[in-house]
Every structure is written in structure tokens, then in C-alpha cells.
Write a protein that holds these residues in place. Structure first.
Motif, short mmCIF file in Angstrom:
data_model
loop_
_atom_site.label_atom_id
_atom_site.label_comp_id
_atom_site.label_asym_id
_atom_site.label_seq_id
_atom_site.Cartn_x
_atom_site.Cartn_y
_atom_site.Cartn_z
N LEU A 49 17.35 -0.94 -10.51
CA LEU A 49 18.13 -2.18 -10.48
C LEU A 49 18.49 -2.56 -9.05
O LEU A 49 18.58 -1.72 -8.18
CB LEU A 49 19.43 -2.00 -11.27
CG LEU A 49 19.32 -1.58 -12.74
CD1 LEU A 49 20.71 -1.44 -13.33
CD2 LEU A 49 18.52 -2.59 -13.54
N SER A 50 18.72 -3.85 -8.85
CA SER A 50 19.20 -4.31 -7.55
C SER A 50 20.71 -4.07 -7.47
O SER A 50 21.35 -3.76 -8.47
CB SER A 50 18.91 -5.79 -7.39
OG SER A 50 19.72 -6.52 -8.27
N GLY A 51 21.26 -4.25 -6.28
CA GLY A 51 22.69 -4.01 -6.08
C GLY A 51 23.56 -4.84 -7.02
O GLY A 51 24.48 -4.33 -7.64
N GLY A 52 23.22 -6.12 -7.13
CA GLY A 52 24.02 -7.01 -7.99
C GLY A 52 23.93 -6.62 -9.45
O GLY A 52 24.92 -6.66 -10.18
N GLN A 53 22.72 -6.18 -9.86
CA GLN A 53 22.56 -5.77 -11.26
C GLN A 53 23.35 -4.50 -11.55
O GLN A 53 23.99 -4.38 -12.59
CB GLN A 53 21.07 -5.54 -11.55
CG GLN A 53 20.28 -6.84 -11.61
CD GLN A 53 18.77 -6.59 -11.65
OE1 GLN A 53 18.29 -5.59 -11.13
NE2 GLN A 53 18.05 -7.51 -12.26
N ARG A 54 23.32 -3.57 -10.59
CA ARG A 54 24.10 -2.34 -10.78
C ARG A 54 25.57 -2.66 -10.93
O ARG A 54 26.28 -2.07 -11.74
CB ARG A 54 23.92 -1.43 -9.56
CG ARG A 54 22.65 -0.66 -9.61
CD ARG A 54 22.53 0.22 -8.41
NE ARG A 54 21.14 0.28 -8.03
CZ ARG A 54 20.66 1.03 -7.05
NH1 ARG A 54 21.48 1.76 -6.34
NH2 ARG A 54 19.39 1.04 -6.78
N GLN A 55 26.01 -3.59 -10.11
CA GLN A 55 27.41 -4.02 -10.15
C GLN A 55 27.77 -4.55 -11.54
O GLN A 55 28.80 -4.21 -12.11
CB GLN A 55 27.58 -5.11 -9.09
CG GLN A 55 28.90 -5.81 -9.12
CD GLN A 55 30.00 -4.88 -8.69
OE1 GLN A 55 29.95 -4.33 -7.61
NE2 GLN A 55 30.97 -4.69 -9.54
N ARG A 56 26.87 -5.35 -12.09
CA ARG A 56 27.11 -5.89 -13.43
C ARG A 56 27.15 -4.79 -14.47
O ARG A 56 27.99 -4.80 -15.37
CB ARG A 56 25.95 -6.83 -13.82
CG ARG A 56 26.16 -8.24 -13.40
CD ARG A 56 24.84 -8.97 -13.54
NE ARG A 56 24.82 -10.07 -12.61
CZ ARG A 56 25.25 -11.28 -12.93
NH1 ARG A 56 25.70 -11.52 -14.14
NH2 ARG A 56 25.24 -12.23 -12.04
N VAL A 57 26.22 -3.85 -14.35
CA VAL A 57 26.19 -2.76 -15.32
C VAL A 57 27.48 -1.95 -15.24
O VAL A 57 28.07 -1.59 -16.26
CB VAL A 57 24.96 -1.85 -15.07
CG1 VAL A 57 25.01 -0.64 -15.99
CG2 VAL A 57 23.68 -2.62 -15.29
N ALA A 58 27.93 -1.71 -14.01
CA ALA A 58 29.18 -0.95 -13.84
C ALA A 58 30.34 -1.68 -14.50
O ALA A 58 31.19 -1.06 -15.15
CB ALA A 58 29.45 -0.73 -12.36
N MET A 59 30.35 -3.00 -14.36
CA MET A 59 31.42 -3.77 -15.02
C MET A 59 31.23 -3.74 -16.53
O MET A 59 32.19 -3.66 -17.29
CB MET A 59 31.42 -5.21 -14.52
CG MET A 59 31.96 -5.30 -13.10
SD MET A 59 32.57 -6.93 -12.71
CE MET A 59 31.11 -7.89 -12.83
N GLY A 60 29.96 -3.81 -16.94
CA GLY A 60 29.67 -3.77 -18.37
C GLY A 60 30.16 -2.47 -18.99
O GLY A 60 30.73 -2.46 -20.08
#
Lengths: 368, 292
Positions: free
Chosen positions: A134-145
Motif C-alpha cells: 500500500l501507499s502511505g495514504g492508503q496505509r493511513q486509511r487502513v490504520a484509521m479503518g
């Protein structure tokens, strides 16, 4: 009593006290930002709310229940870490439902919660990938998810945006704000970035050296900083802090200040509870010093000031002008097309309504 | 690389490099020479060795020596071949490697992610155990095994090797897990996973490279150990001791071909382990030492 109560909380490592009697009540649905430089104790406080660090003194209560000594998993909180802390060996979907699995939630229910959150964050198509893909932004979203899936009472964010590049950071900031407006959850958010603090929060706690310097809404913090530390920490460029002396002339209070040529200049103060001859530190935000055309028309106290320009820095939207005032470098923020050049003596307009006075000894604000 | 002559940085020092490579090849051949001698002579009948050149290829290829070494050669007083001892070694090495690796991983996990007061001392002492020579522990170990009733048995040897290997495996896993982000452990704690669940679900799945290092290291050391095997093996001696008994026997004709075959048999398992997992060995060694 608030939704999340931090009552007189202290933290010490051996003899070293890193947090001094922190007292904050957070209401349900509030977005509290803890902001301060590294080492100010903000992350320690967050970890104590999470239960990852022991509380040395005082109490933390969530929904009226004191959680001192309660295991992190039983506090009904969720945390988003700076490094995202996604489990590298699990897929996105497994990452997000791991907490539910550990809490014994049956599979169909887990899948339902996952689908719902994945849709909300628009990461449905990533569920089978590993975090490494995943890209940085996607990882960020997953972490929030992963935090959202658990539907916790309190969300804890530990500098979640500091690993992203500048543009993405701004986008994600907006996204977090939108999410908060939609879900109306209670959030405690740690950052060292004062802009993040200003834009996201409903309330800010500015921290330094283990003390809460000021707790208030972004506007309170920005317009009426409690002390010089808060004044210079919040806002970019920082507030100009100028040594001045109070002079009373014709019944009006003025701050006497030396200009670039070393000559005294008088700036009329809106504040009147200062004694003649009193030494003060005058705090003026860069945007309160402009060209006459750019001055705030609604202000009742615009003072004209002639001073020599040292440097001009066009920054696109604004032009920053540096001059010497009170013996210090002072920054003014102009409209981009204000015609001002280095070396020229320019006629500045100072919005003294926005000026604040500090005691030079205690560095505390002298309230009007 | 390509032989095209070019006026570039990559082309400079070509002669020097060729020289270095030549030297390396010579060293490699020299290093491989004993293996060649052993291999070649193990396929010869004994008469060819005693009557001819050690370096020559066999005129008659035969597996007789291998068969003898495996199942009929005289080991001590019994003509059993190396087979029962090979089995002893396997029975010793597999549990010893498995247990010491698992315990090392747990130790590393505790020492990095569940820090406690004095953990540095504990680790320091375990590290110190890596530097204790075998000979020093022989007598205390013999007493301990005797008291436990494990003297002269395979489980006794397993215990000895687990204890002795723990320092190394702990060192490997501690260094590997030190680079593993603690935030992941904290996230798992908040998610509600307990001590063993975090170990099992979060850390162990990413421990592949260092587990390979630990397994190769332990396997090689335990398999090749002679002193503990000879001291505590009793009736269940490992392969190394049996090989010694085969080669050092003072009666009868020295069957060099059988000795060579036996020696290769004794070395084969570590060779296989290294060939299968060696790639990960170097990778794992690096992974522990450099912070990612």
C-alpha cells in the motif's frame, strides 16, 4: 464531569516528573488536540489514556469509569499510531478485524463491520492486500479503518499524519475532519504541527515541558494566548514579541517602541489597564501589520507606522516583509501585490486591536 | 561480465579484477580439495587406495564402502555400522534445535517487548553463556544430569544442548526483535491480544529469516558436537562419537574408503541444511544487525 476526564494526572520516571498535574475534561464528540514540541509529554499523556503507560498520580475516567489499571483492550478505545503499526503478515482485512477477533466477535459480524468501514473509507478494493503493497495514504486509511471498526468510545491519534508528504497530509487532514463531522466521535489527537491543531480541533491543549500552557478553542488560543510561549508556538510565522514601554498621552495609552532608525514611535493601545512607564512585551501577529490598503476595515484601532523594510519574501498568496522593530526582527504579512521593496521606508498599518500585552518577567498575558 | 572493451569506469582495473578472481578460484579449489579426496576415495575399493594415488579417480566405482559404513562396519565392539548412531543424532538434534529456537524466540520477545527491571543484566548473563567453553561445564553438567536421572540418554543430551544453545538463540532473536517496531505490539495490546497471542500471531510470522539462522547454527553445532556426546552419550552416542570410534579403531586393517564414506555421512545433514536454507542464513544475519 466530562466524557473523558483527565484529573490531576502526573507522570514520573523515577525522580523525573514529565507531566505535572494535567487536568482536562473532554465532552462527548469533542476533538481535543494536544500540541507541543517533542518531549513536552503529549504522547505520554495519550499513552496513559490508552493504558500503554502507567499513571503515576491522578485519575483518568472514560464515560465516568475510572480506568487507572484497566487493560488497554478493556477501555474501549482505539489508537492510530504514527507508524500506522499495521501487522505486516496480515492482509488489510485481517488487520482491521484483528481487534474484533480478539474480542470474540463472530465472523459474520466482523465481516459486516469490515464492509461498512471499508466502504466509508473507500478502501474496499484493498482488503486482500498486505500493508507492504500500500501507499502511505492508503496505509493511513487502513490504520484509521482498524480504529473505526471497533466502534470505540474514544479515538486516540498519535501524530498520524507526520509520515505523509506535505500534500497528502493536507488532504488527509481534511478527511479526518470530515470523518469527525460525520461520525461525531470523541477524539484525542496528538501533534507537534500547530496548523493541524488549529484546523482540526474543537479545543486545543498547548503543552510544554509537562505543563498544559493553555486549554481553549483554537480562536482563544490564537487571539488571546495565555503566555509568550503559546503566542509564539501557535501561528506561522510566529507572533512578533516586541519590548515596549507604556506611555500615557492625552488620556490615551500608547506603547512606545523603537523603530528601525532607533527613534521612538508610539502605537496607541486598545488595552487601558496598563500603568504609565510599565515595561511590557507587545505581541503583534504578522497579519496585523499590513499596508494601509490591506488593513482590516472593521478594526477600530489602526495605527500608522513608518519603518524601513529589511527583506521582502513573496510567498505567492502573501508577501512577508521583515523589518526591525524594538530591536528585533519583525515580520509583517502583506497582500501579494502590495508594492513594497527592501531598503524603502514604508508606511505600515498596524491593527492594534489585535495586539496583546505580556508581562516581561512572568511572560504571562496581561488580560485587558 | 561482457567482454566488450569500453572506455568507462566499469572497464578500469580489468586486469586487477581478473587477477583477484583467479586467486579466489585457486583458494576455492584448495579449500575443496579434502572433500574431493574424501569423495573420490569413498567410491574406490580399499586395494586401489592402498596401492595407488589418493588423487586419482576410481578405476572401479563401487558403493561397497558406503554400505559398510552405514550398516556393517565395526563401531567399538559391535558391527552395526553408523546407522543406529545416525538415528541417535537425529533424535537428539531435532528436539534440541526446536526447543532452543523456540525458547530463544520467547526470550528475545520478552527482552525486547516486555522489558522489566534488570532485563539488561539477564540478557548480559545469557550473552556471557556464549563464551563459556564446553570443558568448564562438563562436571557440573554431569552432576546435574545424574541428579535428574538423564545421564547417558538422548533426553539428557537434548537438555545439555538446549541449555548451551540458549545464549546464542536468545542473542539472535533479541537483536532481531529489537528492530521490530514496538508500536505493533502496542497496537495488538489495544486490540486485545495477550502475551502468547501477540507472539504467535504478530512476531512469529515475520521471524522467518532469524529462525533459519538459529536453526542452522544450532543444527550445525549440535550435530557436530563431540565432547558432550562422548561425555554424556552413554549407550546412546551420537554420530560424531561413532565416527571417531570407527576411524580410531586400533585393530585390523584401516579401511580408508569406509572411513571416508562414514565421514561424509556424518557431515551430510549439516551440508543439506545449509544448502536448503543457506540463502536465508546470510539474509537473516544481516536483518538482525542493521536497523530497518
Amino acid at each position: 464531569m466530562g466524557f473523558l476526564d483527565i484529573r490531576n494526572v502526573t507522570k514520573s520516571y523515577g525522580q523525573v516528573q514529565v507531566l505535572h498535574r494535567v487536568d482536562i475534561q473532554v465532552e462527548e464528540g469533542e476533538f481535543l488536540v494536544l500540541v507541543g514540541p517533542s518531549g513536552c509529554g503529549k504522547s505520554t499523556l495519550l499513552n496513559m489514556i490508552a493504558g500503554l503507560e502507567a499513571i503515576s498520580g491522578g485519575e483518568i475516567a472514560i464515560k465516568g469509569r475510572v480506568v487507572n489499571g484497566v487493560h488497554p483492550s478493556k477501555r474501549n478505545i482505539a489508537m492510530v499510531f504514527q507508524s500506522y503499526a499495521l501487522y505486516p503478515n496480515m492482509t488489510v482485512g485481517q488487520n482491521m478485524t484483528f481487534g474484533l477477533e480478539m474480542h470474540g466477535v463472530p465472523k459474520p459480524e466482523r465481516d459486516r463491520a469490515l464492509a461498512q468501514v471499508a466502504k466509508l473509507l473507500q478502501i474496499d478494493h484493498l482488503l486482500d492486500r498486505k500493508p507492504g503493497q500500500l501507499s502511505g495514504g492508503q496505509r493511513q486509511r487502513v490504520a484509521m479503518g482498524r480504529a473505526l471498526v471497533r466502534n470505540p468510545d474514544v479515538f486516540l491519534f498519535d501524530e498520524p499524519l507526520s509520515n505523509l508528504d506535505a500534500k497528502l497530509r493536507v488532504d488527509m487532514r481534511t478527511e479526518i475532519k470530515k470523518l469527525h463531522q460525520k461520525l461525531k466521535t470523541t477524539i484525542v489527537y496528538v501533534t507537534h504541527d500547530q496548523i493541524e491543531a488549529m484546523t482540526l480541533s474543537t479545543r486545543i491543549a498547548v503543552m510544554n515541558k509537562g505543563h498544559v500552557q493553555q486549554l481553549g478553542t483554537p480562536k482563544e488560543i490564537y487571539d488571546t494566548p495565555a503566555n509568550v510561549y503559546v503566542a509564539t508556538f501557535m501561528g506561522s510565522p510566529a507572533m512578533n514579541i516586541l519590548p515596549a514601554k507604556v506611555v500615557v498621552q492625552e488620556g490615551a495609552h500608547h506603547a512606545q517602541i523603537t523603530d528601525s532608525e532607533g527613534a521612538p514611535q508610539l502605537l496607541r493601545l486598545s488595552q487601558t489597564n496598563l500603568a504609565a512607564g510599565q515595561e511590557i512585551l507587545l505581541g503583534i501577529r504578522p497579519e496585523a501589520i499590513t499596508d494601509p490598503e490591506g488593513a482590516d476595515r472593521k478594526s477600530g484601532n489602526i495605527v500608522s507606522l513608518k519603518n524601513r523594510v529589511t527583506v521582502t519574501e513573496p510567498a505567492g498568496a502573501d508577501t512577508f516583509v521583515t523589518m526591525t522593530l524594538g530591536g528585533r526582527d519583525t515580520i509583517a504579512r502583506m497582500r501579494a501585490d502590495a508594492s513594497v521593496a527592501a531598503g524603502q521606508v514604508f508606511d505600515f498599518a498596524v491593527n492594534m486591536e489585535k495586539a496583546v500585552a505580556f508581562d516581561p518577567k512572568t511572560e504571562e498575558r496581561i488580560a485587558p | 561480465m561482457s567482454a566488450v572493451a569500453q572506455e568507462s569506469a566499469a572497464g578500469t582495473g580489468r586486469a586487477a579484477r581478473a587477477g583477484i578472481q583467479l586467486v579466489l578460484v585457486l583458494f576455492a579449489l584448495f579449500y575443496l580439495l579434502p572433500l574431493y579426496v574424501m569423495g573420490v576415495n569413498s567410491f574406490k575399493p580399499l586395494s586401489e587406495i592402498t596401492g595407488g594415488n589418493m588423487m586419482a579417480l576410481p578405476q572401479v566405482w563401487t558403493l561397497e564402502a558406503w554400505g559398510a559404513a552405514w550398516s556393517t562396519a565395526q563401531i567399538g565392539v559391535e558391527p552395526t555400522g553408523l546407522r543406529p548412531y545416525f538415528l541417535n543424532s537425529i533424535l537428539m538434534v531435532v528436539p534440541a534445535v526446536a526447543i532452543s529456537t523456540i525458547l530463544g524466540a520467547l526470550n528475545g520477545y520478552v527482552l525486547t517487548k516486555w522489558r522489566f527491571r534488570g532485563d539488561k543484566w539477564v540478557f548480559g548473563l545469557m550473552l556471557f553463556s556464549c563464551f563459556i567453553p564446553f570443558q568448564i561445564v562438563l562436571i557440573p553438567m554431569a552432576v546435574t544430569l545424574g541428579k535428574l536421572g538423564l545421564a547417558g540418554s538422548v533426553p539428557g543430551l537434548v537438555l545439555v544442548h538446549v541449555v548451551y544453545g540458549l545464549g546464542f538463540t536468545t542473542l539472535y532473536f533479541r537483536n532481531y526483535y529489537a528492530a521490530f517496531p514496538t508500536e505493533l505490539v502496542r497496537a495488538a495490546q489495544i486490540d486485545g491480544a495477550g502475551f502468547f497471542r501477540i507472539f504467535w500471531r504478530i512476531l512469529l510470522p515475520v521471524s522467518g529469516p532469524i529462525a533459519v539462522v538459529s536453526v542452522i547454527w544450532q543444527f550445525t553445532n549440535i550435530w557436530n558436537d563431540f565432547l558432550f556426546g562422548a561425555s554424556f552419550g552413554g549407550t546412546s552416542q551420537p554420530m560424531t562419537v561413532a565416527l571417531n570410534n570407527l576411524v580410531q579403531s586400533s585393530t585390523g586393517v584401516k579401511e580408508y574408503n569406509v572411513h571416508f564414506a562414514g565421514a561424509i555421512l556424518a557431515a551430510l545433514p549439516t551440508l543439506v541444511v545449509y544448502i536448503v536454507a543457506g540463502r536465508y542464513f546470510v539474509r537473516g544475519l544481516m536483518a538482525g544487525s542493521v536497523k530497518g
